[in-house]
Design a protein around this motif. Sequence first.
Motif, PDB file in Angstrom:
ATOM      1  N   CYS A 166      85.905  26.984  44.208  1.00  0.00           N
ATOM      2  CA  CYS A 166      86.210  26.861  42.775  1.00  0.00           C
ATOM      3  C   CYS A 166      87.063  28.030  42.294  1.00  0.00           C
ATOM      4  CB  CYS A 166      84.921  26.773  41.966  1.00  0.00           C
ATOM      5  SG  CYS A 166      84.075  25.188  42.145  1.00  0.00           S
ATOM      6  N   LEU A 190      80.465  20.934  43.099  1.00  0.00           N
ATOM      7  CA  LEU A 190      80.275  20.366  41.763  1.00  0.00           C
ATOM      8  C   LEU A 190      79.458  21.309  40.889  1.00  0.00           C
ATOM      9  CD1 LEU A 190      79.360  16.640  42.555  1.00  0.00           C
ATOM     10  CD2 LEU A 190      81.502  17.453  41.551  1.00  0.00           C
ATOM     11  N   ARG A 194      80.702  23.295  37.515  1.00  0.00           N
ATOM     12  CA  ARG A 194      80.016  23.224  36.222  1.00  0.00           C
ATOM     13  C   ARG A 194      79.637  24.623  35.739  1.00  0.00           C
ATOM     14  NH1 ARG A 194      75.668  18.649  35.407  1.00  0.00           N
ATOM     15  NH2 ARG A 194      77.597  17.545  34.879  1.00  0.00           N
ATOM     16  N   LEU A 201      83.260  16.052  35.689  1.00  0.00           N
ATOM     17  CA  LEU A 201      83.105  16.151  37.134  1.00  0.00           C
ATOM     18  C   LEU A 201      83.142  14.773  37.768  1.00  0.00           C
ATOM     19  CD1 LEU A 201      80.156  18.726  37.352  1.00  0.00           C
ATOM     20  CD2 LEU A 201      82.606  19.197  37.569  1.00  0.00           C
ATOM     21  N   VAL A 221      77.612  13.667  36.761  1.00  0.00           N
ATOM     22  CA  VAL A 221      78.804  13.521  37.601  1.00  0.00           C
ATOM     23  C   VAL A 221      79.191  12.043  37.668  1.00  0.00           C
ATOM     24  CG1 VAL A 221      77.505  13.294  39.770  1.00  0.00           C
ATOM     25  CG2 VAL A 221      79.868  14.122  39.818  1.00  0.00           C
TER      26      VAL A 221
END
Length: 359
Positions: A166, A190, A194, A201, A221
């Motif tokens: 990320c 994920l 977040r 997502l 999600v």
Amino acid sequence: MKALRFHAAGDLRIEDVAEPAEPGPDQVVISNRFAGICGTDLHEYAYGPVFVPTEPHPFTGATAPQILGHEFGGVVTAVGRNVTHCQPGDRVSIQPLLMPRVGDYYAERGLFHLSSQLTLVGLGWHSGGMAEGALVNDYNVQVVPEALTDRQAALIEPTAVAVYSCDRGGVSAGNSVLVTGAGPIGILALMAARAAGATQLFISDVNATRLKLAEAAVPGVIPINPVEQNVGDTIRDATEGHVGCDVAIECAGNEHALKTGLDAVRKQGVIVQTGLHPGENPLNWFDVTFKDVDVRGSWAYPTHYWPRVARLIESGQIPAENIVTRTVTLDDAVTRGFDALMDPAGGQLKILIDLESAA
């Protein structure tokens, strides 16, 4: 002590091995608590040796048979005379990267994970996490916050991979993010997205069971099965201006998944390649240029991430334990661990080995 050792593809054995030696001046002995079975371990089991050296490793001297396990933690039982940052009784997580600390271009610049002589505890070292104890270097040992559980301590390593992916994608507040591949790293990515502030997502996978596991682990999600839906069209329909997502993080190591990311990401978006591809992957470079996108690799993690990732897990911002679907003993680790994860049905996600139940 008992240990799970890799001998060859399809040949994992629970064996009695010597207890860890007395620590050298800069070494630490650990009583292992939990160890995670990683996708890399599965590749060694199915196709190896991949990373396990068949000749003595040039830096560590290790060679097969190899005690597996690089996602683990435990309790310090002994320290060398130069070790000051931990002491017997401390609960720790193992940062498993091993490399020369000097005389290496990248290591001398703090980029230890990029060292050309890099290997890992549990892949190219005489110890590993899938044993009752381990001997490691002092820089591999990170004391964990008191509130962090032993199970969570074993999940810092895969979570660090996800957090770095990320970071490489520059995920920030309000972003839309697609993750391809609903395995443990994909679902952790994920969670990391977040935690970084992403508000939309998406997860894609051809395995419907894995998609359900992702929905359970990361509520909200949007699951997409590329067998049933066009991933790019689905994401464009759901994003502002129908332009696609801001960041696509590829965690499957799959040719089609990478191409899906390029299709789904908006112009001037970012594609992060986290999964390991087995070979060359042709990509439509006209689209890369036309869409003005960045394509970035994400290899492992900087070693200084450990305290940050531990805080993210401890605070609940990354509920990493939600990916754990089974805990097994060391005696059952091959049949109920490795073999279960190799099942194409994908009914298990992350399996931890409880080393205190090894006897």
